[in-house]
Design a protein around this motif. Structure first.
Motif, mmCIF file in Angstrom:
data_model
loop_
_atom_site.group_PDB
_atom_site.id
_atom_site.type_symbol
_atom_site.label_atom_id
_atom_site.label_comp_id
_atom_site.label_asym_id
_atom_site.label_seq_id
_atom_site.Cartn_x
_atom_site.Cartn_y
_atom_site.Cartn_z
ATOM 1 N N GLU A 139 15.625 16.421 45.899
ATOM 2 C CA GLU A 139 16.850 17.223 46.002
ATOM 3 C C GLU A 139 16.598 18.572 46.671
ATOM 4 O O GLU A 139 17.541 19.271 47.034
ATOM 5 C CB GLU A 139 17.421 17.482 44.601
ATOM 6 N N SER A 140 15.341 18.941 46.825
ATOM 7 C CA SER A 140 15.000 20.280 47.295
ATOM 8 C C SER A 140 15.485 20.562 48.709
ATOM 9 O O SER A 140 16.026 21.635 48.974
ATOM 10 C CB SER A 140 13.487 20.501 47.213
ATOM 11 N N LEU A 141 15.302 19.630 49.625
ATOM 12 C CA LEU A 141 15.734 19.861 51.000
ATOM 13 C C LEU A 141 17.244 20.024 51.065
ATOM 14 O O LEU A 141 17.748 20.922 51.745
ATOM 15 C CB LEU A 141 15.261 18.745 51.925
ATOM 16 N N GLU A 142 17.972 19.184 50.350
ATOM 17 C CA GLU A 142 19.432 19.317 50.342
ATOM 18 C C GLU A 142 19.850 20.668 49.765
ATOM 19 O O GLU A 142 20.791 21.289 50.252
ATOM 20 C CB GLU A 142 20.084 18.172 49.567
ATOM 21 N N HIS A 143 19.139 21.122 48.749
ATOM 22 C CA HIS A 143 19.444 22.431 48.166
ATOM 23 C C HIS A 143 19.191 23.537 49.193
ATOM 24 O O HIS A 143 20.011 24.444 49.348
ATOM 25 C CB HIS A 143 18.608 22.671 46.910
ATOM 26 N N GLN A 192 12.922 28.998 58.754
ATOM 27 C CA GLN A 192 13.087 29.246 57.318
ATOM 28 C C GLN A 192 12.742 27.992 56.509
ATOM 29 O O GLN A 192 12.085 28.085 55.465
ATOM 30 C CB GLN A 192 14.522 29.684 57.020
ATOM 31 N N LEU A 193 13.177 26.840 56.987
ATOM 32 C CA LEU A 193 12.841 25.591 56.302
ATOM 33 C C LEU A 193 11.333 25.363 56.306
ATOM 34 O O LEU A 193 10.753 24.965 55.291
ATOM 35 C CB LEU A 193 13.565 24.408 56.954
ATOM 36 N N GLU A 194 10.710 25.639 57.437
ATOM 37 C CA GLU A 194 9.260 25.474 57.529
ATOM 38 C C GLU A 194 8.548 26.421 56.568
ATOM 39 O O GLU A 194 7.610 26.027 55.866
ATOM 40 C CB GLU A 194 8.786 25.728 58.959
ATOM 41 N N ALA A 195 9.002 27.667 56.490
ATOM 42 C CA ALA A 195 8.383 28.646 55.594
ATOM 43 C C ALA A 195 8.503 28.228 54.134
ATOM 44 O O ALA A 195 7.635 28.553 53.317
ATOM 45 C CB ALA A 195 9.025 30.022 55.802
ATOM 46 N N ARG A 196 9.550 27.507 53.794
ATOM 47 C CA ARG A 196 9.755 27.042 52.415
ATOM 48 C C ARG A 196 9.073 25.700 52.149
ATOM 49 O O ARG A 196 9.194 25.141 51.074
ATOM 50 C CB ARG A 196 11.249 26.912 52.116
ATOM 51 N N GLY A 197 8.377 25.147 53.143
ATOM 52 C CA GLY A 197 7.649 23.897 52.951
ATOM 53 C C GLY A 197 8.509 22.654 53.040
ATOM 54 O O GLY A 197 8.085 21.566 52.644
ATOM 55 N N ALA A 198 9.702 22.777 53.588
ATOM 56 C CA ALA A 198 10.634 21.655 53.628
ATOM 57 C C ALA A 198 10.118 20.479 54.445
ATOM 58 O O ALA A 198 10.437 19.328 54.144
ATOM 59 C CB ALA A 198 11.986 22.110 54.190
ATOM 60 N N PHE A 199 9.314 20.732 55.439
ATOM 61 C CA PHE A 199 8.903 19.649 56.322
ATOM 62 C C PHE A 199 7.710 18.859 55.799
ATOM 63 O O PHE A 199 7.212 17.957 56.467
ATOM 64 C CB PHE A 199 8.684 20.183 57.741
ATOM 65 N N ALA A 200 7.277 19.151 54.584
ATOM 66 C CA ALA A 200 6.247 18.350 53.937
ATOM 67 C C ALA A 200 6.847 17.076 53.340
ATOM 68 O O ALA A 200 6.128 16.145 53.002
ATOM 69 C CB ALA A 200 5.554 19.161 52.845
ATOM 70 N N LEU A 201 8.162 17.050 53.207
ATOM 71 C CA LEU A 201 8.846 15.889 52.640
ATOM 72 C C LEU A 201 9.067 14.821 53.700
ATOM 73 O O LEU A 201 9.373 15.132 54.857
ATOM 74 C CB LEU A 201 10.202 16.311 52.058
ATOM 75 N N TYR A 231 11.552 23.255 68.098
ATOM 76 C CA TYR A 231 11.721 24.507 67.362
ATOM 77 C C TYR A 231 10.497 24.796 66.501
ATOM 78 O O TYR A 231 10.071 25.940 66.380
ATOM 79 C CB TYR A 231 12.963 24.461 66.470
ATOM 80 N N LEU A 232 9.921 23.756 65.892
ATOM 81 C CA LEU A 232 8.732 23.948 65.055
ATOM 82 C C LEU A 232 7.523 24.380 65.868
ATOM 83 O O LEU A 232 6.664 25.118 65.374
ATOM 84 C CB LEU A 232 8.392 22.648 64.308
ATOM 85 N N ASN A 233 7.444 23.931 67.111
ATOM 86 C CA ASN A 233 6.292 24.243 67.951
ATOM 87 C C ASN A 233 6.404 25.566 68.684
ATOM 88 O O ASN A 233 5.472 25.974 69.373
ATOM 89 C CB ASN A 233 6.062 23.118 68.969
ATOM 90 N N ARG A 234 7.531 26.236 68.545
ATOM 91 C CA ARG A 234 7.717 27.540 69.185
ATOM 92 C C ARG A 234 7.154 28.640 68.310
ATOM 93 O O ARG A 234 7.221 28.564 67.096
ATOM 94 C CB ARG A 234 9.196 27.843 69.397
ATOM 95 N N GLU A 235 6.635 29.678 68.966
ATOM 96 C CA GLU A 235 6.264 30.877 68.220
ATOM 97 C C GLU A 235 7.542 31.608 67.860
ATOM 98 O O GLU A 235 8.543 31.501 68.566
ATOM 99 C CB GLU A 235 5.398 31.795 69.086
ATOM 100 N N PRO A 236 7.538 32.381 66.778
ATOM 101 C CA PRO A 236 8.722 33.179 66.444
ATOM 102 C C PRO A 236 9.102 34.093 67.606
ATOM 103 O O PRO A 236 8.251 34.438 68.430
ATOM 104 C CB PRO A 236 8.286 34.003 65.232
ATOM 105 N N ALA A 237 10.373 34.483 67.662
ATOM 106 C CA ALA A 237 10.860 35.369 68.732
ATOM 107 C C ALA A 237 9.934 36.551 68.888
ATOM 108 O O ALA A 237 9.454 37.123 67.910
ATOM 109 C CB ALA A 237 12.272 35.833 68.414
#
Length: 136
Positions: free
Chosen positions: A55-59, A86-95, A116-122
């Motif tokens: 449920e975490s990603l949906e949240h 932001q999703l990456e920073a919260r670990g969402a892509f481990a799911l 988007y994941l492979n880009r460096e931050p602005a």
């Protein structure tokens, strides 16, 4: 059931944290073995039921929709990139299947999310285009 003012103040103080993690605040007598029981002034004050990992990603996506005030698919490209960071920073892509779920919410392809994941931050070394185009 009447709650003393001190305990009510404690519960009111922890409610935003419980909401932010997608948990549920319960009376301590309803706690299960995997709930977190919170004590206040030497007594059990509440139990926190943590969300299931599934449920975490949906949240997270729901919270981001709320913060932006509209569906994520209606955001501009820069805002969508920010959401992915932001999703990456919260670990969402481990799911498992999280990239597909995020892509659907953003109204983009999986490939775009990987970009988007492979880009460096602005403001990165090369203007934010490092590693573009290479899904893992």
């Amino acid at each position: 059931m009447t709650v003393d003012p001190d305990r009510r103040a404690f519960l009111d103080a922890v409610q935003p944290l419980v909401d932010a993690i997608g948990g549920e605040l319960l009376p301590p007598d309803r706690a299960r073995a995997d709930d977190v029981v919170l004590s206040w002034a030497g007594r059990e004050a509440a139990a926190v039921r943590l969300p299931q990992l599934s449920e975490s990603l949906e949240h997270l996506l729901h919270d981001l929709r709320r913060r932006h005030g509209r569906p994520l698919s209606q955001l501009d490209r820069k805002a969508k990139q920010s959401v992915v960071r932001q999703l990456e920073a919260r670990g969402a892509f481990a799911l498992r299947h999280s990239v597909e779920t995020a892509a659907a919410a953003l109204g983009v392809s999986r490939f775009t999310v990987y970009n988007y994941l492979n880009r460096e931050p602005a403001g990165g070394r090369d203007g934010g285009r490092a590693g573009e185009g290479t899904p893992p």
